[in-house]
Design a protein around this motif. Sequence first.
Motif, short mmCIF file in Angstrom:
data_model
loop_
_atom_site.label_atom_id
_atom_site.label_comp_id
_atom_site.label_asym_id
_atom_site.label_seq_id
_atom_site.Cartn_x
_atom_site.Cartn_y
_atom_site.Cartn_z
N UNK A 73 0.83 -1.21 0.00
CA UNK A 73 0.00 0.00 0.00
C UNK A 73 0.86 1.26 0.00
N UNK A 87 -12.23 4.90 -14.19
CA UNK A 87 -12.49 4.46 -12.82
C UNK A 87 -12.49 5.61 -11.81
N UNK B 136 -13.38 -1.99 -11.27
CA UNK B 136 -12.42 -0.92 -11.47
C UNK B 136 -12.34 0.04 -10.29
N UNK B 137 -13.44 0.14 -9.53
CA UNK B 137 -13.45 1.04 -8.38
C UNK B 137 -12.47 0.56 -7.31
N UNK B 139 -9.95 -1.39 -7.86
CA UNK B 139 -8.60 -1.28 -8.42
C UNK B 139 -8.08 0.15 -8.34
N UNK B 140 -8.96 1.10 -8.65
CA UNK B 140 -8.53 2.51 -8.59
C UNK B 140 -8.15 2.88 -7.16
N UNK B 141 -8.99 2.46 -6.20
CA UNK B 141 -8.72 2.78 -4.80
C UNK B 141 -7.41 2.14 -4.35
N UNK B 142 -7.23 0.86 -4.69
CA UNK B 142 -6.01 0.17 -4.28
C UNK B 142 -4.78 0.75 -4.96
N UNK B 143 -4.94 1.16 -6.23
CA UNK B 143 -3.77 1.69 -6.96
C UNK B 143 -3.33 3.03 -6.38
N UNK B 144 -4.24 3.73 -5.68
CA UNK B 144 -3.85 4.97 -5.02
C UNK B 144 -3.10 4.71 -3.72
N UNK B 145 -3.19 3.46 -3.25
CA UNK B 145 -2.47 3.10 -2.03
C UNK B 145 -3.37 2.80 -0.85
N UNK B 146 -4.69 2.81 -1.08
CA UNK B 146 -5.58 2.46 0.05
C UNK B 146 -5.48 0.97 0.33
N UNK B 147 -5.64 0.60 1.61
CA UNK B 147 -5.71 -0.83 1.91
C UNK B 147 -7.15 -1.30 1.70
N UNK B 150 -9.90 0.48 3.80
CA UNK B 150 -10.10 1.89 3.40
C UNK B 150 -10.88 1.95 2.10
N UNK B 154 -14.41 3.91 2.00
CA UNK B 154 -14.54 5.20 1.32
C UNK B 154 -15.05 5.09 -0.11
N UNK B 155 -14.84 3.95 -0.74
CA UNK B 155 -15.18 3.84 -2.17
C UNK B 155 -16.29 2.84 -2.44
#
Lengths: 240, 236
Positions: A73, A87, B136-137, B139-147, B150, B154-155
Amino acid sequence: MIEVKGIHKNFGRLEVLKGIDFHVAEREVVCVIGPSGSGKSTLLRCINQLETVQQGHIFIDGVEVTNPKTDINALRQQVGMVFQLFNLFPHKTTLENITMAPIILKGMPKEQAEEIAIGLLRKVGLPDKDHVYPAQLSGGQKQRVAIARALAMHPKVMLFDEPTSSLDPEMVGEVLSVMKDLAHEGMTMVVVTHEMGFAREVGHRVIFMDEGIIMEEGSPVNIFDNPQNSRTQSFLSKVL
Amino acid sequence: MAITPYPMLFGATLWEKLTAINGFNVVASNWAYFIEGGLVTLQLTVLSVSAGMVLGLIIALMKMSRWRLLSSVAVIYIDFFRGTPLLVQVMLFHFGILPIFIDSGPFLSGVIACSLNSAAYVAEIVRAGIQAVDRGQMEAARSLGMNGSQAMRYVILPQAYKIVVPPMINEFVMLLKDTSLVSVIAVMELTHRGKLLYSTTYEAAWVWGAVCVVYYIMTKTIAMMGDWIERRLATE
């Protein structure tokens, strides 16, 4: 900056990546081209571990991504990703889309995050769209917001997964021009794309992939004007 | 039976005709009895749906858990409560299981049985809602660094919430009707009151007709509230 060593990836029995080696230097723009199903998107998704690999190692800035002990993360915060289908978070405004990650993950005060977000929106040419929901934006605008969202985390690397493939033709240019600016600022970028014009003009290096392996790699001039591999030749003859 | 007539509303002749019918008099003189029954039904439903939502969310997350033991427990739970009749569950809990632990009256037994049953349906609604959010939601959240949690908080969940509202309203209505089954353990809810009144008056059409009307008013009200909530969510 990115070091990929001998990675293999399969979905069930289907082997998608059959031993990939490549590296991306700091401030370098690498464009990955190739026919659909060649594994180029999968390769990109392996770099930030949206897909796990069966074999091989990937390093970003010296940290091994493929090591299960790595805090993935924390690492992903330094790797921005832009998706083919944007997305964006549909329940948040563009401003909230951009500020969400810095506020949650970096504990940044809301005002500061918004200030940065407004700066980024200006940078991608959408200064007046801060309180608009994604559904009210065109495809090209959505993708530019998605780029701003990724940039808000101050990534060291940006990964682009066919960022213009789902756009109407007249909107491709606005997204590519944002990416071009980013490249000129010295951002390290890996771009999976079907935009040969962009790869030729902006890419420092072009990688041609087919059937899960890198068939040919070199400078845009070499790949586009003087391809050595017969697969590269036949692919380019179809798309150019 | 003393009934206050409403000549302004019905007209004198109509009222005279109605009061000549025994079934009408039975219903008219017992209107408060039906309303009270409806309120008991409503209490039973609201308590069961609320408990069912909390438990259902937990079971849904358990079912999606990577930990095999948790997901297996959730699967068995859902299978049991959806695969057996609520009527039987009510009797099983009231006469069989609950007496071992607590001295519960019929109302509490009814709430417990209905809650456990509703939780199984809610769990499937919630799971379907979460899985209906585009991949994709996450994936987008995880790619930003959320665990994972989170990204969920949030998403995914804020989007799943909107998807889940219409089937949840439906579950509310279904459960309200299904609480009629707890009449079998003599909870003084609407259906049980209908049974009692029928057994002393034999006015089946009037008594059960009145019971239907009270149920209908309640389900229609919930459905209208549901529409209002959906419209409000749609404009957000």
